[in-house]
Design an enzyme around this catalytic site. Structure first.
Site, PDB file in Angstrom:
ATOM      1  N   CYS A  77     -16.066  24.429  18.962  1.00 17.06           N
ATOM      2  CA  CYS A  77     -17.198  23.540  18.691  1.00 17.06           C
ATOM      3  C   CYS A  77     -18.528  24.130  19.173  1.00 17.06           C
ATOM      4  O   CYS A  77     -19.560  23.985  18.519  1.00 17.06           O
ATOM      5  CB  CYS A  77     -16.972  22.170  19.314  1.00 17.06           C
ATOM      6  SG  CYS A  77     -16.733  22.165  21.105  1.00 17.06           S
ATOM      7  N   HIS A 134     -16.694  18.789  24.734  1.00 18.43           N
ATOM      8  CA  HIS A 134     -17.121  18.814  23.332  1.00 18.43           C
ATOM      9  C   HIS A 134     -18.629  19.043  23.254  1.00 18.43           C
ATOM     10  O   HIS A 134     -19.360  18.800  24.221  1.00 18.43           O
ATOM     11  CB  HIS A 134     -16.749  17.503  22.647  1.00 18.43           C
ATOM     12  CG  HIS A 134     -16.813  17.551  21.153  1.00 18.43           C
ATOM     13  ND1 HIS A 134     -16.360  18.618  20.409  1.00 18.43           N
ATOM     14  CD2 HIS A 134     -17.277  16.644  20.247  1.00 18.43           C
ATOM     15  CE1 HIS A 134     -16.536  18.375  19.126  1.00 18.43           C
ATOM     16  NE2 HIS A 134     -17.087  17.200  19.002  1.00 18.43           N
ATOM     17  N   ASP A 179     -21.130  16.537  13.888  1.00 17.15           N
ATOM     18  CA  ASP A 179     -19.973  16.883  14.711  1.00 17.15           C
ATOM     19  C   ASP A 179     -19.140  17.935  13.986  1.00 17.15           C
ATOM     20  O   ASP A 179     -18.762  17.729  12.828  1.00 17.15           O
ATOM     21  CB  ASP A 179     -19.133  15.636  14.979  1.00 17.15           C
ATOM     22  CG  ASP A 179     -18.130  15.824  16.105  1.00 17.15           C
ATOM     23  OD1 ASP A 179     -17.560  16.924  16.214  1.00 17.15           O
ATOM     24  OD2 ASP A 179     -17.902  14.871  16.873  1.00 17.15           O
TER      25      ASP A 179
END
Length: 445
Positions: free
Chosen positions: A221, A355, A376
């Protein structure tokens, strides 16, 4: 490892192994078969004797500590050090030792099992954050695409096509574009503006969405959000010029976004030049061919190395009711408000425990509520396709639920934001950026 009881009983076993009775000694005693005029040498020292009884008396007196150590009158408790009577039996001694451990506390064997469980959990945590040195982007891509073929989610021809694309992308260092959704800002602005309760919509100038793929699902991520930020910066002449220099002798299209493997190489190179030495040490000074997670400081290092000036803002604790972060929302609103009428507004890199995401804009609702519009990497290209200006689907404002984040939905203990604020134009500024500095909000005294 010995338990407490086994460890305490150890002296008894040692004593029984070293003690010899006189009867046992006499079996090998020189007194057996005594001959006149014979000289008897002590087997434990250099002394000699004319008779066997003299030798035996010497050994039993002078060397009694070796052959038959005297039993100590007391033993010390290994926990508290108190002296225990030698007459006490092993069970009473064990009861004394175990009295130091409250009822319900882990017994020795339980503690050993707990230690092993903690070690396993630590290894799992290392694997989760890619610190186990098992695999990399290319290897994970191939493995997961093979699984997709077996599961019927990908055809064999698609597998070989994607494998070739992956090989080419890895060789040239340019992202293959398989997870990208472009042209988001115009469509999202229109959807937000047409929403009933929204009074203001403030967005970044442009940004592409990069989704997690077969090769980085579960750990990539940070890299994907870095790609989102870079995709925006490439649309600005000044930032594009600096980012283009990272390709050195290569001459790819100026809109090229580095692949995850190339980003790893660039961050490692920045470390070698002295950027964020502490962060480099924490990650073992190695990212290439690993699945190690990166965060806000690595993104800041990457951009500073590219001579792009950034601000690191650390919202180090909640400032609202129920663990919320109203200061963060107010700061983001101010960031986009200050960019009104400006030439260019990049998105924001947002990091929290486990995250990271990209803030592409903010909404102000009729009741004064501030809502963040967040991209996201876990959202698939299929989910994001509805927001592309090239989509022919009739998407309504309700679709923005995928992107909208309220204060109540963001209750991580700590957040960090990386904001691009300009360019690094002097060598002095460039050297200063090697030491990371940030703004803490709230600024506690």
């Amino acid at each position: 490892m010995l338990s407490v009881r086994e460890n305490f009983n150890q002296p008894y076993r040692i004593k029984s192994q070293l003690s010899f009775s006189r009867q046992h000694f006499d079996l090998t005693s020189p007194s057996v078969g005594n001959c006149a005029g014979e000289v008897f040498s002590c087997p434990l020292c250099v002394k000699t004797f004319n008779s066997a009884p003299d030798l035996e008396l010497h050994v039993n007196i002078e060397h009694r500590d070796v052959l038959s150590p005297a039993s100590p009158s007391t033993y010390s408790c290994p926990v508290c050090g108190i002296s225990l009577d030698n007459d006490s039996n092993s069970e009473s001694v064990a009861r004394h030792v175990e009295s130091h451990f409250p009822a319900g506390s882990p017994q020795p064997l339980d503690r050993e099992a707990l230690k092993k469980r903690e070690e396993r959990e630590f290894e799992l945590l290392r694997a989760q954050y890619g610190m186990d040195n098992q695999g990399n982007f290319r290897e994970q891509s191939v493995t997961n695409m093979q699984r997709a073929v077996y599961a019927g989610e990908m055809s064999v021809s698609d597998y070989y096509e994607r494998t070739l694309d992956l090989k080419q992308a890895e060789s040239c260092g340019i992202d293959d574009g398989s997870s990208v959704t472009r042209g988001l800002v115009p469509r999202i602005r229109a959807l937000s503006t047409n929403s009933q309760n929204v009074t203001r919509t403030l967005l970044c100038t442009c940004v592409d969405h990069y989704a997690s793929s077969y090769g980085d699902r579960g750990w990539g991520c940070g890299y994907r959000n870095a790609q989102m930020l870079i995709s925006s910066l490439l649309n600005h002449t000044g930032y594009n010029e600096r980012l283009y220099k990272i390709w050195q002798n290569q001459k790819p299209p100026r809109s090229s976004v580095p692949s995850i493997s190339r980003l790893q190489t660039l961050i490692e190179h920045a470390w070698c030049l002295g950027f964020d030495l502490q962060g480099s040490e924490q990650l073992g000074s190695r990212l290439v061919n690993t699945r190690k997670w990166i965060g806000a400081t690595e993104v800041l290092t990457l951009l500073s190395f590219s001579r792009i000036k950034c601000q690191l803002v650390d919202f180090h604790r909640p400032t609202g009711v129920g663990g919320t972060h109203p200061d963060l929302f107010a700061w983001v609103l101010k960031y986009f408000e200050n960019s009104i009428g400006g030439e260019f507004t990049p998105p924001l890199y947002l990091q929290h425990q486990g995250h990271s995401r990209t803030i592409m804009g903010v909404e102000v609702h009729r009741d004064g509520t501030i809502i963040l519009l967040v991209l996201d990497p876990s959202h698939s290209p299929q989910q994001m396709a509805q927001f592309s200006e090239f989509s022919d689907t009739n998407t309504g404002p309700a679709a923005l639920r995928l992107l909208r984040k309220s204060e109540a939905s963001m209750k991580a203990r700590q957040y960090q934001i990386v904001a691009v604020v300009g360019t690094i134009d002097s060598e002095a500024q460039y050297q200063q950026c090697k030491i990371l500095r940030g703004l803490r909000i709230p600024q506690d005294r």
